[in-house]
Design a protein around this motif. Sequence first.
Motif, PDB file in Angstrom:
ATOM      1  N   ALA A 130       6.679   3.873   6.963  1.00  0.00           N
ATOM      2  CA  ALA A 130       6.306   2.724   5.903  1.00  0.00           C
ATOM      3  C   ALA A 130       4.852   2.726   5.465  1.00  0.00           C
ATOM      4  O   ALA A 130       4.698   2.224   4.264  1.00  0.00           O
ATOM      5  CB  ALA A 130       6.170   1.427   7.070  1.00  0.00           C
ATOM      6  N   GLU A 131       4.072   3.437   6.041  1.00  0.00           N
ATOM      7  CA  GLU A 131       2.680   3.701   5.436  1.00  0.00           C
ATOM      8  C   GLU A 131       2.782   4.555   4.191  1.00  0.00           C
ATOM      9  O   GLU A 131       2.112   4.020   3.210  1.00  0.00           O
ATOM     10  CB  GLU A 131       1.802   4.579   6.340  1.00  0.00           C
ATOM     11  CG  GLU A 131       1.365   3.627   7.515  1.00  0.00           C
ATOM     12  CD  GLU A 131       2.471   3.880   8.737  1.00  0.00           C
ATOM     13  OE1 GLU A 131       2.066   3.331   9.720  1.00  0.00           O
ATOM     14  OE2 GLU A 131       3.372   4.553   8.581  1.00  0.00           O
ATOM     15  N   GLN A 132       3.497   5.438   4.182  1.00  0.00           N
ATOM     16  CA  GLN A 132       3.968   6.338   2.978  1.00  0.00           C
ATOM     17  C   GLN A 132       4.494   5.375   1.810  1.00  0.00           C
ATOM     18  O   GLN A 132       3.889   5.438   0.700  1.00  0.00           O
ATOM     19  CB  GLN A 132       4.707   7.565   3.233  1.00  0.00           C
ATOM     20  CG  GLN A 132       5.001   8.356   1.959  1.00  0.00           C
ATOM     21  CD  GLN A 132       6.101   9.432   2.127  1.00  0.00           C
ATOM     22  OE1 GLN A 132       6.351   9.764   3.308  1.00  0.00           O
ATOM     23  NE2 GLN A 132       6.261  10.230   1.082  1.00  0.00           N
ATOM     24  N   ASN A 133       5.315   4.660   2.125  1.00  0.00           N
ATOM     25  CA  ASN A 133       6.054   3.798   1.038  1.00  0.00           C
ATOM     26  C   ASN A 133       4.982   2.764   0.812  1.00  0.00           C
ATOM     27  O   ASN A 133       5.075   2.422  -0.383  1.00  0.00           O
ATOM     28  CB  ASN A 133       7.292   3.150   1.747  1.00  0.00           C
ATOM     29  CG  ASN A 133       8.136   2.330   0.791  1.00  0.00           C
ATOM     30  OD1 ASN A 133       8.640   2.848  -0.228  1.00  0.00           O
ATOM     31  ND2 ASN A 133       8.232   0.861   0.771  1.00  0.00           N
ATOM     32  N   ALA A 134       4.176   2.342   1.585  1.00  0.00           N
ATOM     33  CA  ALA A 134       3.246   1.406   1.060  1.00  0.00           C
ATOM     34  C   ALA A 134       2.241   1.919   0.257  1.00  0.00           C
ATOM     35  O   ALA A 134       1.839   1.131  -0.719  1.00  0.00           O
ATOM     36  CB  ALA A 134       2.448   0.813   2.293  1.00  0.00           C
ATOM     37  N   LEU A 135       1.730   3.321   0.501  1.00  0.00           N
ATOM     38  CA  LEU A 135       0.662   3.657  -0.627  1.00  0.00           C
ATOM     39  C   LEU A 135       1.452   4.007  -1.869  1.00  0.00           C
ATOM     40  O   LEU A 135       0.687   3.626  -2.870  1.00  0.00           O
ATOM     41  CB  LEU A 135       0.237   5.103   0.141  1.00  0.00           C
ATOM     42  CG  LEU A 135      -0.752   5.796  -0.753  1.00  0.00           C
ATOM     43  CD1 LEU A 135      -1.991   4.866  -1.041  1.00  0.00           C
ATOM     44  CD2 LEU A 135      -1.046   7.157  -0.186  1.00  0.00           C
ATOM     45  N   LEU A 136       2.573   4.348  -1.787  1.00  0.00           N
ATOM     46  CA  LEU A 136       3.183   4.684  -3.021  1.00  0.00           C
ATOM     47  C   LEU A 136       3.157   3.429  -3.836  1.00  0.00           C
ATOM     48  O   LEU A 136       3.003   3.387  -5.190  1.00  0.00           O
ATOM     49  CB  LEU A 136       4.755   5.185  -3.137  1.00  0.00           C
ATOM     50  CG  LEU A 136       4.748   6.443  -2.276  1.00  0.00           C
ATOM     51  CD1 LEU A 136       6.293   6.885  -2.354  1.00  0.00           C
ATOM     52  CD2 LEU A 136       4.153   7.782  -3.212  1.00  0.00           C
ATOM     53  N   ASN A 137       3.678   2.320  -3.156  1.00  0.00           N
ATOM     54  CA  ASN A 137       3.733   1.013  -4.033  1.00  0.00           C
ATOM     55  C   ASN A 137       2.401   0.550  -4.274  1.00  0.00           C
ATOM     56  O   ASN A 137       2.324  -0.050  -5.402  1.00  0.00           O
ATOM     57  CB  ASN A 137       4.161  -0.126  -2.871  1.00  0.00           C
ATOM     58  CG  ASN A 137       5.730   0.046  -2.800  1.00  0.00           C
ATOM     59  OD1 ASN A 137       6.374   0.662  -3.686  1.00  0.00           O
ATOM     60  ND2 ASN A 137       6.316  -0.446  -1.589  1.00  0.00           N
ATOM     61  N   ARG A 138       1.350   0.769  -3.817  1.00  0.00           N
ATOM     62  CA  ARG A 138      -0.020   0.495  -3.922  1.00  0.00           C
ATOM     63  C   ARG A 138      -0.444   1.134  -5.188  1.00  0.00           C
ATOM     64  O   ARG A 138      -1.280   0.645  -6.081  1.00  0.00           O
ATOM     65  CB  ARG A 138      -0.916   0.515  -2.559  1.00  0.00           C
ATOM     66  CG  ARG A 138      -0.657  -0.501  -1.540  1.00  0.00           C
ATOM     67  CD  ARG A 138      -0.909  -1.958  -1.924  1.00  0.00           C
ATOM     68  NE  ARG A 138      -2.369  -2.103  -2.460  1.00  0.00           N
ATOM     69  CZ  ARG A 138      -3.517  -2.498  -1.783  1.00  0.00           C
ATOM     70  NH1 ARG A 138      -3.498  -2.369  -0.561  1.00  0.00           N
ATOM     71  NH2 ARG A 138      -4.695  -2.657  -2.376  1.00  0.00           N
ATOM     72  N   VAL A 139      -0.226   2.398  -5.418  1.00  0.00           N
ATOM     73  CA  VAL A 139      -0.348   3.106  -6.414  1.00  0.00           C
ATOM     74  C   VAL A 139      -0.308   2.643  -7.763  1.00  0.00           C
ATOM     75  O   VAL A 139      -0.798   2.365  -8.641  1.00  0.00           O
ATOM     76  CB  VAL A 139      -0.377   4.567  -6.220  1.00  0.00           C
ATOM     77  CG1 VAL A 139      -0.744   5.186  -7.657  1.00  0.00           C
ATOM     78  CG2 VAL A 139      -0.978   5.113  -5.088  1.00  0.00           C
ATOM     79  N   VAL A 140       1.205   2.088  -7.651  1.00  0.00           N
ATOM     80  CA  VAL A 140       1.920   1.689  -8.834  1.00  0.00           C
ATOM     81  C   VAL A 140       1.362   0.309  -8.974  1.00  0.00           C
ATOM     82  O   VAL A 140       0.929  -0.164 -10.143  1.00  0.00           O
ATOM     83  CB  VAL A 140       3.390   1.540  -8.436  1.00  0.00           C
ATOM     84  CG1 VAL A 140       4.039   1.083  -9.709  1.00  0.00           C
ATOM     85  CG2 VAL A 140       4.069   3.170  -8.557  1.00  0.00           C
ATOM     86  N   ASP A 141       1.174  -0.495  -8.062  1.00  0.00           N
ATOM     87  CA  ASP A 141       0.507  -1.752  -8.073  1.00  0.00           C
ATOM     88  C   ASP A 141      -0.832  -1.640  -8.666  1.00  0.00           C
ATOM     89  O   ASP A 141      -1.192  -2.561  -9.579  1.00  0.00           O
ATOM     90  CB  ASP A 141       0.377  -2.449  -6.623  1.00  0.00           C
ATOM     91  CG  ASP A 141      -0.155  -3.922  -6.601  1.00  0.00           C
ATOM     92  OD1 ASP A 141       0.665  -4.759  -7.041  1.00  0.00           O
ATOM     93  OD2 ASP A 141      -1.399  -3.775  -6.305  1.00  0.00           O
ATOM     94  N   ALA A 142      -1.780  -0.656  -8.586  1.00  0.00           N
ATOM     95  CA  ALA A 142      -3.050  -0.449  -9.002  1.00  0.00           C
ATOM     96  C   ALA A 142      -2.939  -0.383 -10.538  1.00  0.00           C
ATOM     97  O   ALA A 142      -3.807  -0.890 -11.220  1.00  0.00           O
ATOM     98  CB  ALA A 142      -3.719   0.572  -8.305  1.00  0.00           C
TER      99      ALA A 142
END
Length: 342
Positions: A130-142
Amino acid sequence: MKTIHRPGWQPVILRQHREAHGLTLEAAGDQLRQVASRHGLTAPAANFQTLWAHEQGSVYPGPHYRRAYCLLYQANEPTLGFRLPLPGEITEVENSISDLPQPTDPATDNAAAQVIEQTLLKVSGAPSNAEQNALLNRVVDAWRRRHGQGSPKPILTLVGGYAGSGKTEFSRFLSDITGWAFLDKDSLTRAMVERLLVSLGGDPHDRHTELYLSEVRPLEYRCLMETAFDNLKVGTSAILSAPFIAELADPDWVCRLTNRCAARGIDVAVVWVRCDPESMREYIEFRGAPRDAWKLDNWQTYVSGLNTETSPSTAHITVDNRLGAAISLADQTRETLKRILA
């Protein structure tokens, strides 16, 4: 500097790319210097004698030359014949720049976000937690946030790895994409560390004795973390680049940090940059930092204490930078994004 010959090195391919671009050795040298300067790399001399030696196979290009060649010819290292590809590494640049949407296309932002997401998946693999998926999403979100969308919730990203692993370059890449503050431990604390070591009667370039480890290192990391929290408190996400060897080996330390951040509404992501010893030595030799002298003089002793095969259990994402593959891909992604958004 010790010359490293990669398995699979085919110098003739470099000449073929130059000729396919219609460049003389002198013209290729001019363009290599320009592309290096444009991307903030150490500008190579790139005289025709050096380029000729690269193409004839008498001199293996150093890391700054290889990065510049890849940017100039819009290819990665295996495609240019510098080395064999890693397992699963694509030998052609998958996103042909000419095939991407032009800046006037209404899908520009989505295309950029897709390129970013694909790059991160290539260097770290499909999300396994979940943490890896969350970071990937946050980078795109940023990325989207910089264009008027996205979540305002800050995130603290730790990028760890051994000396010469590529953690600083990967951190810069994340910062380029997201706009998050990039905090490098050495840049923030080196002057203070060197003066403190001297005042304690030590060597200013010491990074391995008990004096440094017990008296100086804790203060160094404290400065880094407090600077990060100064940013996070005002809503600015931060990327910290430091080895974090002892910290990431301690699940309790990571748990305390995560809890401290959660209490303030801050997410935490831990990235480990994996690299092979030969590539790490090449980069350490190239940067020529006095603080690395002991490592190079005692290389076998130093390497014997490293675990380059696995990542710390606390890491959410492992970036595979063996043979410099991840940094090369990051350079290509920067170029692609510039063309999309120019």
